[in-house]
Design a protein around this motif. Structure first.
Motif, PDB file in Angstrom:
ATOM      1  N   GLU A   1      -7.094   2.420  -0.772  1.00 10.78           N
ATOM      2  CA  GLU A   1      -8.271   3.416  -1.373  1.00 10.78           C
ATOM      3  C   GLU A   1      -8.316   4.647  -1.576  1.00 10.78           C
ATOM      4  O   GLU A   1      -8.624   5.498  -2.289  1.00 10.78           O
ATOM      5  CB  GLU A   1      -9.368   3.394  -0.830  1.00 10.78           C
ATOM      6  CG  GLU A   1      -9.900   1.531  -1.081  1.00 10.78           C
ATOM      7  CD  GLU A   1     -10.925   1.270   0.626  1.00 10.78           C
ATOM      8  OE1 GLU A   1     -11.666   2.493   1.383  1.00 10.78           O
ATOM      9  OE2 GLU A   1     -11.938   0.664   0.214  1.00 10.78           O
TER      10      GLU A   1
ATOM     11  N   SER B   1       1.118  -0.759   0.315  1.00 10.43           N
ATOM     12  CA  SER B   1      -0.077  -0.136   0.497  1.00 10.43           C
ATOM     13  C   SER B   1       0.932   1.664  -0.062  1.00 10.43           C
ATOM     14  O   SER B   1       0.601   1.972  -0.872  1.00 10.43           O
ATOM     15  CB  SER B   1      -0.659   0.078   1.719  1.00 10.43           C
ATOM     16  OG  SER B   1      -0.332   0.072   2.383  1.00 10.43           O
TER      17      SER B   1
ATOM     18  N   ILE C   1     -12.870  -0.889  -1.470  1.00  8.65           N
ATOM     19  CA  ILE C   1     -13.235  -1.945  -2.882  1.00  8.65           C
ATOM     20  C   ILE C   1     -13.900  -2.651  -2.185  1.00  8.65           C
ATOM     21  O   ILE C   1     -14.420  -4.213  -2.822  1.00  8.65           O
ATOM     22  CB  ILE C   1     -11.881  -2.051  -2.455  1.00  8.65           C
ATOM     23  CG1 ILE C   1     -10.882  -1.486  -3.594  1.00  8.65           C
ATOM     24  CG2 ILE C   1     -11.788  -2.858  -3.486  1.00  8.65           C
ATOM     25  CD1 ILE C   1      -9.848  -1.016  -3.404  1.00  8.65           C
TER      26      ILE C   1
ATOM     27  N   ALA D   1      -6.455  -4.687  -2.005  1.00  3.13           N
ATOM     28  CA  ALA D   1      -7.512  -5.341  -1.834  1.00  3.13           C
ATOM     29  C   ALA D   1      -7.918  -6.473  -2.666  1.00  3.13           C
ATOM     30  O   ALA D   1      -9.017  -6.983  -1.443  1.00  3.13           O
ATOM     31  CB  ALA D   1      -8.680  -4.004  -2.830  1.00  3.13           C
ATOM     32  N   HIS D   2      -6.809  -6.548  -3.170  1.00  2.00           N
ATOM     33  CA  HIS D   2      -7.426  -8.152  -3.540  1.00  2.00           C
ATOM     34  C   HIS D   2      -6.676  -9.244  -2.304  1.00  2.00           C
ATOM     35  O   HIS D   2      -7.147 -10.036  -1.537  1.00  2.00           O
ATOM     36  CB  HIS D   2      -7.188  -8.363  -4.431  1.00  2.00           C
ATOM     37  CG  HIS D   2      -6.761  -9.268  -5.975  1.00  2.00           C
ATOM     38  ND1 HIS D   2      -7.871 -10.450  -6.077  1.00  2.00           N
ATOM     39  CD2 HIS D   2      -5.837 -10.569  -5.507  1.00  2.00           C
ATOM     40  CE1 HIS D   2      -8.134 -11.496  -6.606  1.00  2.00           C
ATOM     41  NE2 HIS D   2      -6.044 -11.902  -6.219  1.00  2.00           N
TER      42      HIS D   2
ATOM     43  N   ILE E   1      -2.130   3.050  -9.221  1.00  2.21           N
ATOM     44  CA  ILE E   1      -3.475   2.619  -8.727  1.00  2.21           C
ATOM     45  C   ILE E   1      -3.751   0.612  -9.080  1.00  2.21           C
ATOM     46  O   ILE E   1      -4.451   0.558  -8.149  1.00  2.21           O
ATOM     47  CB  ILE E   1      -4.728   3.006 -10.015  1.00  2.21           C
ATOM     48  CG1 ILE E   1      -4.632   4.633  -9.925  1.00  2.21           C
ATOM     49  CG2 ILE E   1      -5.992   2.469  -9.766  1.00  2.21           C
ATOM     50  CD1 ILE E   1      -5.951   4.734 -11.229  1.00  2.21           C
ATOM     51  N   GLN E   2      -2.726   0.131 -10.137  1.00  2.00           N
ATOM     52  CA  GLN E   2      -2.784  -1.060 -10.235  1.00  2.00           C
ATOM     53  C   GLN E   2      -2.595  -2.155  -8.592  1.00  2.00           C
ATOM     54  O   GLN E   2      -3.524  -2.849  -7.793  1.00  2.00           O
ATOM     55  CB  GLN E   2      -2.010  -1.693 -10.698  1.00  2.00           C
ATOM     56  CG  GLN E   2      -2.274  -3.276 -11.571  1.00  2.00           C
ATOM     57  CD  GLN E   2      -1.534  -3.178 -13.083  1.00  2.00           C
ATOM     58  OE1 GLN E   2      -1.170  -2.660 -13.822  1.00  2.00           O
ATOM     59  NE2 GLN E   2      -1.728  -4.632 -13.336  1.00  2.00           N
TER      60      GLN E   2
ATOM     61  N   ILE F   1      -5.881   5.923  -4.418  1.00  2.00           N
ATOM     62  CA  ILE F   1      -6.695   5.431  -5.743  1.00  2.00           C
ATOM     63  C   ILE F   1      -7.461   6.983  -5.880  1.00  2.00           C
ATOM     64  O   ILE F   1      -7.620   7.769  -6.812  1.00  2.00           O
ATOM     65  CB  ILE F   1      -7.940   4.161  -6.306  1.00  2.00           C
ATOM     66  CG1 ILE F   1      -6.915   3.522  -5.953  1.00  2.00           C
ATOM     67  CG2 ILE F   1      -8.743   4.742  -7.072  1.00  2.00           C
ATOM     68  CD1 ILE F   1      -8.206   2.008  -6.224  1.00  2.00           C
TER      69      ILE F   1
ATOM     70  N   SER G   1       2.627   1.862  -3.411  1.00  2.00           N
ATOM     71  CA  SER G   1       1.502   2.158  -4.407  1.00  2.00           C
ATOM     72  C   SER G   1       1.617   3.408  -4.377  1.00  2.00           C
ATOM     73  O   SER G   1       1.042   4.387  -5.038  1.00  2.00           O
ATOM     74  CB  SER G   1       0.003   1.533  -3.968  1.00  2.00           C
ATOM     75  OG  SER G   1      -0.451   2.064  -3.293  1.00  2.00           O
TER      76      SER G   1
ATOM     77  N   GLU H   1      -4.995  -1.376  -6.085  1.00  2.00           N
ATOM     78  CA  GLU H   1      -6.001  -2.735  -6.266  1.00  2.00           C
ATOM     79  C   GLU H   1      -5.672  -4.053  -5.766  1.00  2.00           C
ATOM     80  O   GLU H   1      -6.375  -4.370  -5.323  1.00  2.00           O
ATOM     81  CB  GLU H   1      -6.704  -2.883  -7.546  1.00  2.00           C
ATOM     82  CG  GLU H   1      -6.911  -1.892  -7.791  1.00  2.00           C
ATOM     83  CD  GLU H   1      -7.417  -1.266  -9.585  1.00  2.00           C
ATOM     84  OE1 GLU H   1      -7.001  -1.503 -10.579  1.00  2.00           O
ATOM     85  OE2 GLU H   1      -8.079  -0.244  -9.527  1.00  2.00           O
ATOM     86  N   GLU H   2      -4.000  -4.441  -5.931  1.00  2.00           N
ATOM     87  CA  GLU H   2      -3.971  -5.927  -5.483  1.00  2.00           C
ATOM     88  C   GLU H   2      -4.229  -5.723  -4.085  1.00  2.00           C
ATOM     89  O   GLU H   2      -4.111  -6.849  -3.134  1.00  2.00           O
ATOM     90  CB  GLU H   2      -2.269  -5.884  -6.064  1.00  2.00           C
ATOM     91  CG  GLU H   2      -2.541  -6.415  -7.590  1.00  2.00           C
ATOM     92  CD  GLU H   2      -0.277  -6.370  -7.149  1.00  2.00           C
ATOM     93  OE1 GLU H   2      -0.263  -6.791  -6.686  1.00  2.00           O
ATOM     94  OE2 GLU H   2      -0.148  -6.097  -8.452  1.00  2.00           O
TER      95      GLU H   2
ATOM     96  N   THR I   1      -5.922  -1.421   3.469  1.00  2.00           N
ATOM     97  CA  THR I   1      -6.444  -1.542   1.878  1.00  2.00           C
ATOM     98  C   THR I   1      -7.028  -0.324   1.566  1.00  2.00           C
ATOM     99  O   THR I   1      -7.556   0.331   1.284  1.00  2.00           O
ATOM    100  CB  THR I   1      -7.910  -2.372   2.464  1.00  2.00           C
ATOM    101  OG1 THR I   1      -7.548  -3.459   2.088  1.00  2.00           O
ATOM    102  CG2 THR I   1      -8.979  -2.006   1.094  1.00  2.00           C
TER     103      THR I   1
END
Lengths: 216, 216
Positions: free
Chosen positions: B202, B133, B215, B149-150, B142-143, B205, B136, B146-147, B198
């Motif tokens: 967010e 995080s 997410i 959150a995954h 952004i990718q 993003i 990022s 998002e990972e 997470t």
């Protein structure tokens, strides 16, 4: 310039109080829905929380704009920093109310294993703490802020009592384990909500005195 | 003026990464102390958390000063707003590590009711999420955000498994209720730590796209 800053700050305070009122309401409604096993109401808690999140973002953006455009003085800086922290605590309280609603939906219509007395009491105390902590901010009143930490001790005591009671219930009757664990989580969420109110009190003390303390 | 802003921002980023590293360490150490029932180490977690809190305050103050003195542009405003949110999430992770240490001290030397495999796994995943995080954020990627959150879904799944397992253990053997509840709480703390990571994703993003998403 100065008076424009003050009028914008006043506007921010109004929004902050509104957010505080919404948070008190979501705590109240989420615990009532649990006590009454009112699943329809429990389902609306998410919507209430979304509105709180929206308002948080709005206040945050206004704080940032105010900081960037008005070049506030040291004292004002601290006030705005405090607002930014307060809204984070308020927002987290909303999340805990959502967690309480999730428990309500999970319990569903299954009979409650115990009459809910302590949990609504914790909720009411927490709501008062939220109110008092925001009041201490508005009045920059250290004594009020300290009272919030004092109230937190009462909430912690109720939580301890709930914890002991629920552990005993689980030991005596394995059938209640699942719901008992859920109710224990609710107690924990409320205890966390009260902690967030205490955080707000601590921030107010920091704002006024410049001293960072942890009351608990 | 502009380059001074950028150099101060760079300095802030260094401190933020340091805070992130400290948080990853406190998660690791708190869970290892639990798994090894190393009470002495568990007692040091509070000190580690105090250092995290100190750094948070320092970063926050620098953000505020930067905002007030440099009159940053819209994009920079968003970056600084993001940093202020990230440090709150990091700080809360430290609090959860303290909670884990409290459980460790409460369990003391009493034999563990189950080998701890899932809990350390959750811890490692959470640490990676913290790292990712922050990465990022640094890369405004952004990718990667998002990972995170995954990855959170994986943590949630482990938590669900722990939850089911522990509830079953309590139903089968009332003697384990107390420790089982404590271990369930640890699972919950780690699940919350992952949620905070997470949140950071967010926010990144939001910083990059201006769109607020949840997410989960």
């Amino acid at each position: 310039m100065r008076s424009q800053f003050e009028s914008q700050l006043k506007d921010l305070n109004v929004k902050l109080l509104k957010m505080g009122a919404m948070v008190q309401e979501i705590i109240e409604v989420s615990v009532q829905a649990l006590a009454k096993q009112d699943l329809e109401t429990a389902k609306t808690i998410c919507v209430m929380d979304d509105e709180i999140d929206e308002l948080e973002l709005q206040i945050e953006n206004e704080c940032m704009r105010l900081l960037a455009l008005q070049q506030p003085m040291a004292k004002d800086l601290r006030v705005i920093g405090t607002i930014m922290k307060i809204i984070t605590d308020l927002e987290r309280m909303g999340d805990h109310a959502v967690n309480i609603a999730k428990v309500t939906l999970e319990i569903g219509n299954e009979p409650l294993i115990k009459p809910l007395i302590d949990i609504p009491r914790m909720a009411r105390l927490s709501e008062k703490m939220v109110n008092k902590s925001l009041d201490s901010f508005m009045k920059a009143d250290i004594q009020l802020a300290e009272e919030v930490a004092h109230d937190d001790e009462a909430v912690d005591q109720i939580y301890e009592a709930i914890y002991t009671e629920i552990i005993e219930m689980m030991i005596e009757d394995p059938k209640v384990v699942k719901q008992a664990t859920n109710l224990l989580f609710v107690g924990r969420y409320l205890e966390r909500i009260a902690d967030h109110a205490t955080n707000i009190g601590e921030r107010v003390i920091y704002m006024v005195t410049g001293e960072r303390i942890e009351i608990n």
